[in-house]
Motif scaffolding. Sequence first.
Motif, PDB file in Angstrom:
ATOM      1  N   HIS A 191      51.617  50.265  15.174  1.00  0.00           N
ATOM      2  CA  HIS A 191      52.658  49.807  16.095  1.00  0.00           C
ATOM      3  C   HIS A 191      52.233  48.571  16.883  1.00  0.00           C
ATOM      4  O   HIS A 191      52.904  48.192  17.841  1.00  0.00           O
ATOM      5  N   GLU A 192      51.134  47.944  16.494  1.00  0.00           N
ATOM      6  CA  GLU A 192      50.610  46.785  17.220  1.00  0.00           C
ATOM      7  C   GLU A 192      49.862  45.858  16.270  1.00  0.00           C
ATOM      8  O   GLU A 192      49.211  46.320  15.336  1.00  0.00           O
ATOM      9  N   VAL A 193      49.963  44.551  16.496  1.00  0.00           N
ATOM     10  CA  VAL A 193      49.110  43.602  15.775  1.00  0.00           C
ATOM     11  C   VAL A 193      48.384  42.667  16.745  1.00  0.00           C
ATOM     12  O   VAL A 193      47.684  41.750  16.321  1.00  0.00           O
ATOM     13  N   ARG A 194      48.517  42.908  18.042  1.00  0.00           N
ATOM     14  CA  ARG A 194      47.924  41.999  19.025  1.00  0.00           C
ATOM     15  C   ARG A 194      46.489  42.382  19.412  1.00  0.00           C
ATOM     16  O   ARG A 194      45.930  41.787  20.335  1.00  0.00           O
ATOM     17  N   THR A 195      45.893  43.334  18.712  1.00  0.00           N
ATOM     18  CA  THR A 195      44.525  43.734  19.043  1.00  0.00           C
ATOM     19  C   THR A 195      43.566  42.550  19.086  1.00  0.00           C
ATOM     20  O   THR A 195      42.826  42.385  20.066  1.00  0.00           O
ATOM     21  N   PRO A 196      43.532  41.688  18.056  1.00  0.00           N
ATOM     22  CA  PRO A 196      42.596  40.558  18.146  1.00  0.00           C
ATOM     23  C   PRO A 196      42.936  39.605  19.287  1.00  0.00           C
ATOM     24  O   PRO A 196      42.027  38.993  19.862  1.00  0.00           O
ATOM     25  N   GLU A 197      44.219  39.485  19.618  1.00  0.00           N
ATOM     26  CA  GLU A 197      44.568  38.626  20.746  1.00  0.00           C
ATOM     27  C   GLU A 197      44.079  39.220  22.057  1.00  0.00           C
ATOM     28  O   GLU A 197      43.615  38.496  22.946  1.00  0.00           O
ATOM     29  N   GLN A 198      44.143  40.543  22.202  1.00  0.00           N
ATOM     30  CA  GLN A 198      43.630  41.149  23.430  1.00  0.00           C
ATOM     31  C   GLN A 198      42.133  40.899  23.557  1.00  0.00           C
ATOM     32  O   GLN A 198      41.635  40.586  24.648  1.00  0.00           O
ATOM     33  N   TRP A 199      41.376  41.036  22.455  1.00  0.00           N
ATOM     34  CA  TRP A 199      39.944  40.722  22.507  1.00  0.00           C
ATOM     35  C   TRP A 199      39.728  39.260  22.915  1.00  0.00           C
ATOM     36  O   TRP A 199      38.808  38.948  23.677  1.00  0.00           O
ATOM     37  N   TYR A 200      40.574  38.373  22.401  1.00  0.00           N
ATOM     38  CA  TYR A 200      40.479  36.953  22.749  1.00  0.00           C
ATOM     39  C   TYR A 200      40.684  36.757  24.247  1.00  0.00           C
ATOM     40  O   TYR A 200      39.937  36.014  24.896  1.00  0.00           O
ATOM     41  N   ARG A 201      41.674  37.431  24.833  1.00  0.00           N
ATOM     42  CA  ARG A 201      41.921  37.321  26.278  1.00  0.00           C
ATOM     43  C   ARG A 201      40.749  37.921  27.071  1.00  0.00           C
ATOM     44  O   ARG A 201      40.387  37.402  28.129  1.00  0.00           O
ATOM     45  N   MET A 202      40.175  38.994  26.564  1.00  0.00           N
ATOM     46  CA  MET A 202      38.996  39.574  27.218  1.00  0.00           C
ATOM     47  C   MET A 202      37.823  38.600  27.147  1.00  0.00           C
ATOM     48  O   MET A 202      37.067  38.446  28.114  1.00  0.00           O
ATOM     49  N   ASN A 203      37.657  37.933  26.003  1.00  0.00           N
ATOM     50  CA  ASN A 203      36.606  36.921  25.858  1.00  0.00           C
ATOM     51  C   ASN A 203      36.698  35.852  26.936  1.00  0.00           C
ATOM     52  O   ASN A 203      35.691  35.381  27.462  1.00  0.00           O
ATOM     53  N   LYS A 204      37.930  35.438  27.269  1.00  0.00           N
ATOM     54  CA  LYS A 204      38.148  34.282  28.139  1.00  0.00           C
ATOM     55  C   LYS A 204      38.441  34.657  29.591  1.00  0.00           C
ATOM     56  O   LYS A 204      38.687  33.773  30.416  1.00  0.00           O
ATOM     57  N   ALA A 205      38.392  35.948  29.915  1.00  0.00           N
ATOM     58  CA  ALA A 205      38.649  36.365  31.298  1.00  0.00           C
ATOM     59  C   ALA A 205      37.585  35.783  32.229  1.00  0.00           C
ATOM     60  O   ALA A 205      36.417  35.670  31.871  1.00  0.00           O
ATOM     61  N   LYS A 206      38.004  35.436  33.449  1.00  0.00           N
ATOM     62  CA  LYS A 206      37.106  34.803  34.405  1.00  0.00           C
ATOM     63  C   LYS A 206      36.602  35.760  35.478  1.00  0.00           C
ATOM     64  O   LYS A 206      35.601  35.492  36.138  1.00  0.00           O
ATOM     65  N   ASP A 207      37.315  36.854  35.679  1.00  0.00           N
ATOM     66  CA  ASP A 207      36.958  37.788  36.745  1.00  0.00           C
ATOM     67  C   ASP A 207      37.574  39.146  36.444  1.00  0.00           C
ATOM     68  O   ASP A 207      38.228  39.339  35.415  1.00  0.00           O
ATOM     69  N   PHE A 208      37.353  40.090  37.347  1.00  0.00           N
ATOM     70  CA  PHE A 208      37.816  41.458  37.139  1.00  0.00           C
ATOM     71  C   PHE A 208      39.331  41.521  36.966  1.00  0.00           C
ATOM     72  O   PHE A 208      39.843  42.212  36.081  1.00  0.00           O
ATOM     73  N   GLU A 209      40.057  40.784  37.780  1.00  0.00           N
ATOM     74  CA  GLU A 209      41.518  40.849  37.716  1.00  0.00           C
ATOM     75  C   GLU A 209      42.048  40.292  36.406  1.00  0.00           C
ATOM     76  O   GLU A 209      42.947  40.869  35.790  1.00  0.00           O
ATOM     77  N   SER A 210      41.523  39.168  35.957  1.00  0.00           N
ATOM     78  CA  SER A 210      42.010  38.609  34.692  1.00  0.00           C
ATOM     79  C   SER A 210      41.583  39.470  33.509  1.00  0.00           C
ATOM     80  O   SER A 210      42.293  39.557  32.500  1.00  0.00           O
ATOM     81  N   PHE A 211      40.431  40.137  33.625  1.00  0.00           N
ATOM     82  CA  PHE A 211      40.018  41.056  32.562  1.00  0.00           C
ATOM     83  C   PHE A 211      40.982  42.246  32.493  1.00  0.00           C
ATOM     84  O   PHE A 211      41.418  42.641  31.408  1.00  0.00           O
ATOM     85  N   LYS A 212      41.326  42.811  33.652  1.00  0.00           N
ATOM     86  CA  LYS A 212      42.269  43.918  33.655  1.00  0.00           C
ATOM     87  C   LYS A 212      43.640  43.481  33.156  1.00  0.00           C
ATOM     88  O   LYS A 212      44.350  44.252  32.500  1.00  0.00           O
ATOM     89  N   SER A 213      44.024  42.240  33.423  1.00  0.00           N
ATOM     90  CA  SER A 213      45.292  41.732  32.896  1.00  0.00           C
ATOM     91  C   SER A 213      45.278  41.734  31.372  1.00  0.00           C
ATOM     92  O   SER A 213      46.288  42.044  30.728  1.00  0.00           O
ATOM     93  N   ALA A 214      44.130  41.395  30.801  1.00  0.00           N
ATOM     94  CA  ALA A 214      44.003  41.450  29.345  1.00  0.00           C
ATOM     95  C   ALA A 214      44.128  42.886  28.846  1.00  0.00           C
ATOM     96  O   ALA A 214      44.797  43.156  27.835  1.00  0.00           O
ATOM     97  N   LEU A 215      43.517  43.827  29.568  1.00  0.00           N
ATOM     98  CA  LEU A 215      43.601  45.228  29.152  1.00  0.00           C
ATOM     99  C   LEU A 215      45.029  45.747  29.236  1.00  0.00           C
ATOM    100  O   LEU A 215      45.431  46.623  28.453  1.00  0.00           O
ATOM    101  N   GLU A 216      45.799  45.229  30.157  1.00  0.00           N
ATOM    102  CA  GLU A 216      47.175  45.692  30.343  1.00  0.00           C
ATOM    103  C   GLU A 216      48.091  45.305  29.189  1.00  0.00           C
ATOM    104  O   GLU A 216      49.233  45.778  29.125  1.00  0.00           O
ATOM    105  N   MET A 217      47.611  44.499  28.266  1.00  0.00           N
ATOM    106  CA  MET A 217      48.372  44.239  27.045  1.00  0.00           C
ATOM    107  C   MET A 217      48.570  45.526  26.252  1.00  0.00           C
ATOM    108  O   MET A 217      49.530  45.645  25.491  1.00  0.00           O
ATOM    109  N   MET A 218      47.633  46.464  26.389  1.00  0.00           N
ATOM    110  CA  MET A 218      47.700  47.758  25.697  1.00  0.00           C
ATOM    111  C   MET A 218      47.819  47.583  24.187  1.00  0.00           C
ATOM    112  O   MET A 218      48.582  48.273  23.514  1.00  0.00           O
TER     113      MET A 218
END
Length: 684
Positions: A325-352
């Motif tokens: 039901h999802e194909v954005r898994t690699p994109e979420q890892w990409y957003r986690m790679n580029k997160a700058k702080d705790f809040e932006s990292f959690k924003s990446a996780l919220e992609m679910m």
Amino acid sequence: MRLTTFLFSLIISSIGSAQIINPIGIEIMRDHYGVPHIYAKTDPEVAYGLAWAHAEDDFETIQLTLLGAKQMLGRHLGKSGAPVDYVVGLLDCEGVVRKHKSTLSEDFLSVLEGYVQGFNAYGAAHPSEVLVKKAFPVSVDDMLKAYVLSLSVILGGDKTIQSLVENKIEKIWEQPKGSNAIAISRNKTTDGQTYLAVNSHQPLTGPVSWYEAHLVSDQGWNALGGLFPGGSTIFHGTNPSLGWAHTVNYPDMIDIWQLEMKSSKGNTYIVDGNELELEEKKVKLKVKILPGFRLTVARKAYSSIYGPVIKNDSGVFAFDLASLHEVRTPEQWYRMNKAKDFESFKSALEMMSLPMFNIIYADNADNIYYVSNALLPKRNPNYKWREVVPGNTYSTSYNEYFKFSDLPQLANPKAGYIFNTNHSPFLATASGENIQSTLFDKTMGYNVWNNNRSLRFIELINKYDKLNYQDFLRIKYDAQLPDSVVYKIDLNRVLDTDFSSSEELSDVLQILRQWDKNAETNSVGPAQFIELYYYINRTYNNGTNKEYLPLDKEIEEGLVFITNYFKKHFGKVNVSLGEYQKLVRGERKLPLRGMPDVLAAMYSQPHENGTVAGAAGESYIMMIRYPKEGLPVIETVNSYGASNRSSSTHYDDQMNLFVNKERKAMTLDINEVRKNAKKIYHPQ
């Protein structure tokens, strides 16, 4: 080697409207151990360089991953590859990608396009290494299908399909084999740094073995860590500000329904009195039978409103996986790679978009954090979802999933540490600060067990008010079982039961009863314990992972077996772990520490002359310290080396580090990398 005209034309046709990347703008810097550090101005160029560098080191395994996604493994492997090709059709990986591809952002699509350009360019430049000519060019869709397939397997979809095909009709819940992650905050370290251990336990080779890379662009990508063959980003590791580790988690991520069929021969099924038809399609399997000869076989695949369908002697069953039901898994890892702080990292996780995995996090602002991440449906609580549920009512269907905020998570406990060893998410830190299991929907199915590694970690961490880095290393490399052992097969009675007055068993009994439960290479006891454990598992427990209490007679028979085993192969029973277990790569064989479910876990398979070779467990290790200012201090090691090519000097050059509990220093400073690089070149 020049590009062949044929393959070059395929590359150009595969690019479509994507911007053609000029590889002259990409630098691949190989360090002393051959690890690729890839720099370019843009992220798509970095992805191009990653594909090229990884292909240099392991082109064959990446191809095998993508051949599965393209339903071409049967062409290459013959009968052994055909089942994978069928499963891809059964799961409708192509349809999943077609349905959900539009959810990917344009900037990440350009990263995937950069990767496939680099991979296709490598194949064109090295046509003799191409396994199946018709598999090229590889497309972005092929990569996405590979992610869907790989995640479905990691979720346990392959075992579910196998159990249904074999008419076992049960959900398979394996005892977790490994992965540790630990984060320690500054209030518990003597040097005022935040610690993170990235310590996944994976197969040492193959499609889900770790590859180390460092990815750097002028667009803010600077991440170092591990990924699997075919991965376009870092899966877990660190950037200048933060890092994270994954371990496999075990909520209820697979559902099985038994359908009510109108007749035993047709494809009509009944849902709340309504007659519905199974969707039917033919999956064409091209299977190599001899070199140059292939047989085309058509097999039917079915699906229902609940998910893909398997027919067996007990009826018709549907199943579902979050990975479908999802194909954005690699994109979420990409957003986690580029997160700058705790809040932006959690924003990446919220992609679910990650369908599973625990995440342990630490950063340079001294945040430590844990979430038992999973894409879980909101199920009707009136059914037992760990079992097969009825597929004749809409009340067991669903289309809504829990939000990220609904998941078990914990940030910055006062105890100063967070950990996971695949055990319960409700035992993530010190007693009194843990997540409360009663706050979560029971249909989520989160496990509540401890394992040997979690029990041992608690024993160790409780010794310290504060710990230094050497203490941290000792915990990570610990190979001792806890005081109270919790294996699936209970062998505790070996220590206190009088099995026989026979002198034949006296030596092995004395070894087991005097063993200190340590799995260092010089220890005598773990080899005998492992052989006894597996003998009983395969002989009396049918090789399953179900809990089993062996009879005294069964244990005694096992003791006779291992006595004969060690005398036959080693000429003695008094065999140390290092004599029995080896880290094997080519002609090199080194004594190997570790055993199942100690913190420094190792799972082995038969090798030669009674010895075993490490196959899974401790593999890629990262130990990271985040100071208050400056870049993190990083040490890493891989079980073998950076290359999977036996001709490379980096095929086995990390083995000594690995077995000696040593690591190599790494840096995120690309200028420092460039200054000390052993080789710098462009991918062409």
